[in-house]
Design a protein around this motif. Structure first.
Motif, mmCIF file in Angstrom:
data_model
loop_
_atom_site.group_PDB
_atom_site.id
_atom_site.type_symbol
_atom_site.label_atom_id
_atom_site.label_comp_id
_atom_site.label_asym_id
_atom_site.label_seq_id
_atom_site.Cartn_x
_atom_site.Cartn_y
_atom_site.Cartn_z
ATOM 1 N N ARG A 165 0.821 -1.211 0.000
ATOM 2 C CA ARG A 165 0.000 0.000 0.000
ATOM 3 C C ARG A 165 0.860 1.269 0.000
ATOM 4 O O ARG A 165 0.638 2.177 -0.812
ATOM 5 N N VAL A 166 1.817 1.324 0.903
ATOM 6 C CA VAL A 166 2.529 2.580 1.135
ATOM 7 C C VAL A 166 3.707 2.745 0.189
ATOM 8 O O VAL A 166 3.916 3.830 -0.379
ATOM 9 N N LEU A 167 4.479 1.685 -0.024
ATOM 10 C CA LEU A 167 5.699 1.818 -0.811
ATOM 11 C C LEU A 167 5.461 1.571 -2.297
ATOM 12 O O LEU A 167 5.965 2.314 -3.136
ATOM 13 N N ALA A 168 4.713 0.511 -2.623
ATOM 14 C CA ALA A 168 4.500 0.188 -4.037
ATOM 15 C C ALA A 168 3.415 1.062 -4.650
ATOM 16 O O ALA A 168 3.624 1.707 -5.682
ATOM 17 N N GLU A 169 2.241 1.094 -4.031
ATOM 18 C CA GLU A 169 1.137 1.876 -4.581
ATOM 19 C C GLU A 169 1.226 3.351 -4.197
ATOM 20 O O GLU A 169 0.543 4.184 -4.804
ATOM 21 N N GLN A 170 2.043 3.664 -3.169
ATOM 22 C CA GLN A 170 2.160 5.033 -2.642
ATOM 23 C C GLN A 170 0.778 5.605 -2.328
ATOM 24 O O GLN A 170 0.415 6.711 -2.717
ATOM 25 N N TRP A 171 0.024 4.762 -1.616
ATOM 26 C CA TRP A 171 -1.351 5.134 -1.262
ATOM 27 C C TRP A 171 -1.339 6.285 -0.259
ATOM 28 O O TRP A 171 -0.526 6.312 0.669
ATOM 29 N N VAL A 172 -2.233 7.238 -0.456
ATOM 30 C CA VAL A 172 -2.399 8.367 0.453
ATOM 31 C C VAL A 172 -3.813 8.311 1.016
ATOM 32 O O VAL A 172 -4.789 8.216 0.258
ATOM 33 N N ALA A 173 -3.920 8.303 2.332
ATOM 34 C CA ALA A 173 -5.234 8.230 2.956
ATOM 35 C C ALA A 173 -6.050 9.467 2.618
ATOM 36 O O ALA A 173 -5.555 10.593 2.759
ATOM 37 N N PRO A 174 -7.288 9.290 2.179
ATOM 38 C CA PRO A 174 -8.141 10.456 1.913
ATOM 39 C C PRO A 174 -8.306 11.304 3.176
ATOM 40 O O PRO A 174 -8.274 10.795 4.302
ATOM 41 N N ARG A 175 -8.501 12.588 2.964
ATOM 42 C CA ARG A 175 -8.678 13.488 4.101
ATOM 43 C C ARG A 175 -9.880 13.086 4.935
ATOM 44 O O ARG A 175 -9.842 13.172 6.161
ATOM 45 N N ALA A 176 -10.947 12.615 4.269
ATOM 46 C CA ALA A 176 -12.147 12.209 5.006
ATOM 47 C C ALA A 176 -11.843 11.041 5.935
ATOM 48 O O ALA A 176 -12.347 10.963 7.065
ATOM 49 N N LEU A 177 -11.012 10.114 5.458
ATOM 50 C CA LEU A 177 -10.649 8.981 6.301
ATOM 51 C C LEU A 177 -9.800 9.442 7.486
ATOM 52 O O LEU A 177 -9.981 8.974 8.622
ATOM 53 N N GLN A 178 -8.874 10.366 7.238
ATOM 54 C CA GLN A 178 -8.053 10.877 8.336
ATOM 55 C C GLN A 178 -8.910 11.576 9.386
ATOM 56 O O GLN A 178 -8.686 11.424 10.597
ATOM 57 N N GLU A 179 -9.886 12.321 8.915
ATOM 58 C CA GLU A 179 -10.753 13.016 9.855
ATOM 59 C C GLU A 179 -11.607 12.021 10.641
ATOM 60 O O GLU A 179 -11.817 12.182 11.850
ATOM 61 N N ALA A 180 -12.109 10.981 9.958
ATOM 62 C CA ALA A 180 -12.956 9.999 10.641
ATOM 63 C C ALA A 180 -12.174 9.236 11.701
ATOM 64 O O ALA A 180 -12.657 9.019 12.817
ATOM 65 N N VAL A 181 -10.960 8.851 11.347
ATOM 66 C CA VAL A 181 -10.151 8.073 12.292
ATOM 67 C C VAL A 181 -9.526 8.977 13.347
ATOM 68 O O VAL A 181 -9.148 8.527 14.435
ATOM 69 N N GLY A 182 -9.420 10.277 13.049
ATOM 70 C CA GLY A 182 -8.777 11.182 13.991
ATOM 71 C C GLY A 182 -7.274 10.996 14.020
ATOM 72 O O GLY A 182 -6.639 11.112 15.075
ATOM 73 N N HIS A 183 -6.715 10.693 12.856
ATOM 74 C CA HIS A 183 -5.277 10.424 12.768
ATOM 75 C C HIS A 183 -4.772 11.106 11.503
ATOM 76 O O HIS A 183 -4.871 10.557 10.402
ATOM 77 N N ARG A 184 -4.215 12.303 11.665
ATOM 78 C CA ARG A 184 -3.723 13.066 10.527
ATOM 79 C C ARG A 184 -2.251 12.758 10.284
ATOM 80 O O ARG A 184 -1.459 12.663 11.218
ATOM 81 N N VAL A 185 -1.927 12.562 9.016
ATOM 82 C CA VAL A 185 -0.542 12.343 8.648
ATOM 83 C C VAL A 185 -0.048 13.568 7.903
ATOM 84 O O VAL A 185 -0.820 14.300 7.273
ATOM 85 N N ALA A 186 1.252 13.787 7.972
ATOM 86 C CA ALA A 186 1.827 14.976 7.351
ATOM 87 C C ALA A 186 1.817 14.855 5.841
ATOM 88 O O ALA A 186 1.923 13.764 5.278
ATOM 89 N N ASP A 187 1.657 15.970 5.194
ATOM 90 C CA ASP A 187 1.751 15.997 3.737
ATOM 91 C C ASP A 187 3.178 15.680 3.306
ATOM 92 O O ASP A 187 4.140 15.936 4.020
ATOM 93 N N GLY A 188 3.290 15.095 2.136
ATOM 94 C CA GLY A 188 4.625 14.802 1.618
ATOM 95 C C GLY A 188 5.227 13.530 2.170
ATOM 96 O O GLY A 188 6.433 13.314 2.050
ATOM 97 N N THR A 189 4.384 12.677 2.777
ATOM 98 C CA THR A 189 4.909 11.419 3.330
ATOM 99 C C THR A 189 4.668 10.248 2.390
ATOM 100 O O THR A 189 4.842 9.107 2.770
#
Length: 1010
Positions: free
Chosen positions: A66-90
């Protein structure tokens, strides 16, 4: 400050995975401190609790994908729902979280608290419990036999009470008080009270022993953690498993309590799918009242489709488990996925699927990978050790010794260094059977010390029976001398001794006979790993027993303990980073797949019944908070439903009809397949079932021509030779066989089954000798014939021929005297059994009495008789075309000449009346022609058998010359078929096939149902 506890509920398994991936990424707060710039040193990866190491490996691959091969970025809505924000550019960066099972979580806490005392190994704890239980049994005798398996259950019960948050001793005190009130009037309560008092004493001694050691078991570790002032927990823990009510690998109440009060823990997230969370979160809220509920909505449309075998049912039916793996291989060949690792075979139990996949997927050319493990006991090398224990516990019986020697992992050498070969072992087997060896080293030493047979005389044919037996004896004695020093290592296992002494002796004996793998052996690496694992286990067990339990125990108990721990240890398969996944049902939700095939969905496996508590009834355990079966079954149903939605494209469910030839029932979980509508079904094409995916399939599907590409050079040469031969008209046909001399017994064998005659008489295969008390059947028959022969010889010396009623007292005395003389020549162990056979008992008439009654009632017309009458002559017998001359050879038990000028043929049978018997008629013709050659004409009197196991011993087979002609006609017809080479598998009575000595070389598919 207590941690923030959040219960995160995902709508489906895809949303569960995406929320979990997001939580594994560093949050903004963790990456950027106040007044500082982001840097690797600020990253503090979370700890993720998973059910198993296989699940951890699957989740590591999923994160990397997910993270390294697909370089998946969690949607903002998912981050807000889970209450776990990740930094941009990661994007494309990952700090791998710590993936821990429950036991590894305790290890991490142990390390975090910096406790000096090490954790006690499970093996050591079981040895301590065994020693405590034996001491307690001397004070309070338990109402059951104390065995190693029960010791393990006692330890498990003790641990479960502690994990539920109770003190085992306090609960047993309470239980004893309640049972004492009912024990005087209720025998069941009385038995439970005896058991409770025993467990009280055993657990008290066990806890005292553990407290006296420097190590920490789980109970002591929890106490030490509560008392520790250090911050021993990771700051962020993510729990992906359920509690013990829903999952055997889940967390227990004491674990949840430690998490809620763990120093250093600031954030605790429990993530579950909607169906799993229904019951789980309600139970967790009762333990953690101040939790925060979070919901994660579906992140992708429900597009998973169900593969079906037929419109009538929604699962794929297969004949057996091997066929399930083959059907999966055919599906993969048909789909031809670009990335094989996007497909997985999901099982509930690893065996036999992991073994089947190694051979069938390998034969299909499909690469596979698995993080699963196999029981160490399933490895061939460990199975050799099991054979050695069987030999020691059986008292070194012939069958056990030969089985060990024939193991491919055993090597024994003679004094000159040459290895014992298969022919030597076969000779050893025959020699022991001939000597009636039933076991014990003393008996083996007696056989070795006995004088050897004299060598055959010069000029004796090298293929004579005596010469062959002499060669067998020489080879067998060499084997006996070679194995005796090796067997001496096992002497301590012949009686009670300290468990450490038993294990030491077993280990030394195994090292003395083990065959080390050759460097060019393709399984050498695997065998060395198994060998190292077994050696380590035996060394650890010996050390634990020597240190903590010197009490003498029966060797059987020690061997049970060794076997149990070999079964407990697991063995990892060779790792491969490419190919389809073989994954268990608990680890599968942590993987990322497009196509899934769930196999073995049977009742009793999906759901798998949980282990029932054997010590106390359910109503007594309710107050402890014991898990209920219905709760665990409901949770498994929820996880099965999640599996159906796991793959992105398609899922298939296969159900075998047979399991080890037993008919099995589909699981009730198949009701969950109704969630797929008609538009969500994908029929598997019918022609796919015949798709050739293995070498065997290709051979069956390819025209029978030598140029078939699936054949190697040697196989092509053989195919060309075979096709050049003329086709056989019928099965079971050989080239014509030249006749020589025939015994009637051999031809009767042909009538019972032509293939049995072919195996024994033409191929010369040897019958397997059975170990049994008393004389072997053949020797017992010879003894009976010799006794009856000597009885009638002695009766004739006294001037008698027949036995009249008035002669019975004298005849009984004469027969008894002769029989006693024969019995005195037998070993004492055989003498008692044969005495009962000859003289009878209070419930059965003996052979001698039956013989005398037949003489008095039927054979009063005897004028002359011969005993052991020889036949070795050409005899003219009725045949299909007039007469046929056959060279007969044999020996008639008895021929009587009656007063009216006829002869009677009598044959003795130690068993019941025979079928397909020709001896009376054929031998009657031979005797008549002997008499005619001497110038005497005689007729044929009623002839037959004396079958001593029948209630009426006399069985008349021939009444006159016409009946004898029919026997002779059947005999010559059978001889014609023998000489024509007709040896089909056509038993007269198929029931006898299960007792045949040649079953291993028989084409049983010619035989009808037994």
């Amino acid at each position: 400050m207590p941690p923030v506890i959040r219960l995160i509920q995902a709508d489906d398994v895809d949303a569960w995975q995406r929320a979990l991936v997001l939580l594994c990424l560093p949050a903004v707060e963790a990456r950027i401190g106040e007044g500082s710039s982001p840097g690797p040193g600020a990253i503090d990866p979370p700890s993720v609790v998973v059910p198993s190491r296989a699940a951890a490996e699957q989740w590591q691959r999923t994160l990397e994908q997910r993270v390294l091969a697909e370089q998946w970025v969690a949607p903002r809505a998912l981050q807000e729902a889970v209450g776990h924000r990740v930094a941009d550019g990661t994007r494309g960066t990952l700090a791998m979280p710590r993936l821990l099972t429950r036991d590894q979580l305790y290890d991490a806490w142990h390390v975090g608290a910096r406790l000096e005392a090490p954790r006690l190994a499970p093996l050591t704890r079981e040895v301590l419990m065994g020693a405590s239980a034996r001491q307690a049994s001397r004070i309070h005798r338990p109402p059951f036999l104390l065995r190693p398996g029960l010791v393990a259950e006692m330890l498990r019960f003790h641990d479960q009470i502690g994990r539920l948050g109770h003190d085992a001793s306090a609960w047993l005190d309470e239980a004893a008080a309640r049972l004492s009130d009912e024990a005087s009037t209720d025998r069941g309560a009385e038995r439970l009270l005896l058991q409770t008092r025993f467990l009280q004493e055993a657990y008290r001694r066990f806890e005292t022993r553990v407290d006296a050691l420097e190590g920490l078991d789980e109970r002591a570790l929890r106490v030490a953690l509560r008392q520790s002032a250090r911050s021993w927990s990771p700051s962020h823990v993510i729990v992906t498993v359920a509690d013990h009510h829903a999952d055997a690998n889940g967390l227990w109440p004491v674990d949840l309590h430690l998490l809620a009060h763990a120093p250093g823990l600031t954030r605790l997230d429990v993530v579950a799918t909607r169906r799993v969370a229904d019951g789980l979160f309600a139970r967790l809220r009762r333990i953690w009242p101040d939790t925060i509920d979070v919901r994660v909505l579906r992140q992708r449309p429900a597009e998973t489709r169900l593969e079906v075998g037929s419109p009538e049912r929604r699962w794929i039916g297969c004949r057996d488990r091997d066929e399930e793996v083959l059907a999966y291989a055919r599906r993969l060949k048909a789909l031809q996925p670009a990335d094989a690792s996007s497909s997985a075979l999901v099982y509930r139990r690893p065996l036999p699927y992991l073994y089947a996949a190694q051979f069938l997927l390998g034969a299909a050319g499909i690469p596979y990978q698995s993080s699963g493990t196999l029981p160490l006991a399933a490895e061939p090398w460990a199975a050799g050790l099991d054979l050695l224990m069987d030999a020691a516990l059986s008292g070194f019986t012939r069958a056990a010794l030969v089985t060990v020697l024939r193991s491919p992992h055993v090597l024994v050498r003679r004094d000159d260094g040459t290895p014992i070969g298969p022919r030597d072992i076969a000779a050893f087997d025959v020699w022991l059977a001939r000597q009636r060896y039933l076991g014990t080293l003393d008996h083996l030493d007696q056989l070795r010390a006995a004088p050897a047979s004299a060598p055959p005389q010069e000029g004796t044919a090298g293929h004579s029976r005596y010469a062959e037996e002499w060669r067998q004896e020489q080879a067998a004695r060499a084997v006996a001398d070679a194995i005796r020093p090796w067997l001496a290592h096992l002497a301590p296992l012949q009686g009670p001794a300290a468990g450490a002494e038993h294990v030491r002796a077993l280990h030394a004996a195994w090292q003395a006979c083990e065959r080390l793998p050759a460097d060019d052996d393709p399984e050498a690496s695997r065998t060395r790993r198994t060998r190292a694992a077994v050696d380590l286990l035996l060394a650890q067990l010996e050390q634990a027993l020597a240190t903590h339990d010197p009490t003498p125990v029966p060797a059987r108990d020690t061997c049970i303990l060794v076997r149990r721990w070999i079964e407990e240890r697991t063995f990892a398969l060779p790792r491969n980073e490419h190919g389809v996944h073989l994954v268990d049902a608990d680890a599968a939700p942590y993987g990322l797949f497009d196509h899934l095939r769930i196999v073995g969905v049977l009742e009793g496996e999906w759901p798998e019944p949980s282990a029932r508590e054997i010590f106390y009834p359910a109503f007594m355990l309710e107050r402890l908070g014991w898990a209920e079966e219905r709760t665990r079954t409901g949770a498994l149903r929820a996880r099965f439903a999640d599996l159906l939605a796991l793959p992105a494209v398609a899922v298939g469910v296969s159900v075998p009809e047979l399991d080890q030839d037993a008919v099995v029932r589909p699981s009730s979980l198949l009701d969950e397949l109704l969630v797929f509508g008609a538009d969500g079904l994908v029929p598997v094409p019918a022609e796919e079932r015949h798709l050739a995916v293995t070498r065997e399939d290709a051979l069956l599907a390819t025209p029978a021509i030598p140029s078939a590409t699936v054949l190697d050079a040697g196989a092509r040469d053989w195919a060309a030779w075979r096709l050049a031969r003329p086709a056989r008209a019928t099965a079971g046909q050989t080239s014509p066989v030249a006749g020589d001399r025939y015994s009637v017994t051999a031809v009767e064998t042909y009538l019972h089954c032509p293939f049995q005659y072919f195996a024994g008489r033409v191929l010369g295969l040897k019958e397997e000798a059975d170990d049994e008390p008393g004389l072997p059947a053949r020797d017992a028959g010879l003894l009976l014939h010799d006794v009856l022969h000597d009885c009638f010889v002695q009766w004739r010396r006294l001037g008698h021929v027949g036995v009249r009623p008035a002669d019975l007292p004298e005849a009984r005395a004469v027969f008894a005297e002769v029989a006693e003389r024969a019995l005195r020549a037998l070993p004492p162990s055989d003498r008692a059994i044969e005495r009962v056979r000859l003289f009878g008992s209070a419930v059965a008439t003996g052979v001698l009495e039956k013989m005398l009654r037949v003489e008095v009632e039927l054979f009063g017309d005897v004028a002359r008789r011969t005993l052991e009458h020889p036949i070795d002559q050409h005899v003219a017998l009725p045949a299909a075309e007039g007469t046929r001359t056959v060279h007969l050879r044999g020996r008639i038990d008895r021929v009587d000449w009656t007063t009216d000028g006829r002869i009677r043929v009598v044959d003795y049978k130690t068993g019941r009346r025979p079928s397909q018997a020709l001896q009376p008629g054929v031998y009657a013709h031979a005797v008549v022609q002997q008499e005619r050659a001497s110038g005497r004409e005689v007729g044929i009197a009623p002839s037959g058998f004396v079958a001593f196991r029948e209630d009426v011993p006399w069985v008349q087979a021939v009444s006159d010359a016409k009946g004898a002609d029919q026997h002779a006609f059947d005999f010559t017809a059978a001889v014609d078929r023998i000489e024509s080479g007709a040896f089909p598998v056509a038993p007269h009575n198929p029931f006898r096939c299960q007792f045949c000595d040649y079953a291993s070389v028989c084409r049983k598919d010619y035989v009808g149902d037994e």
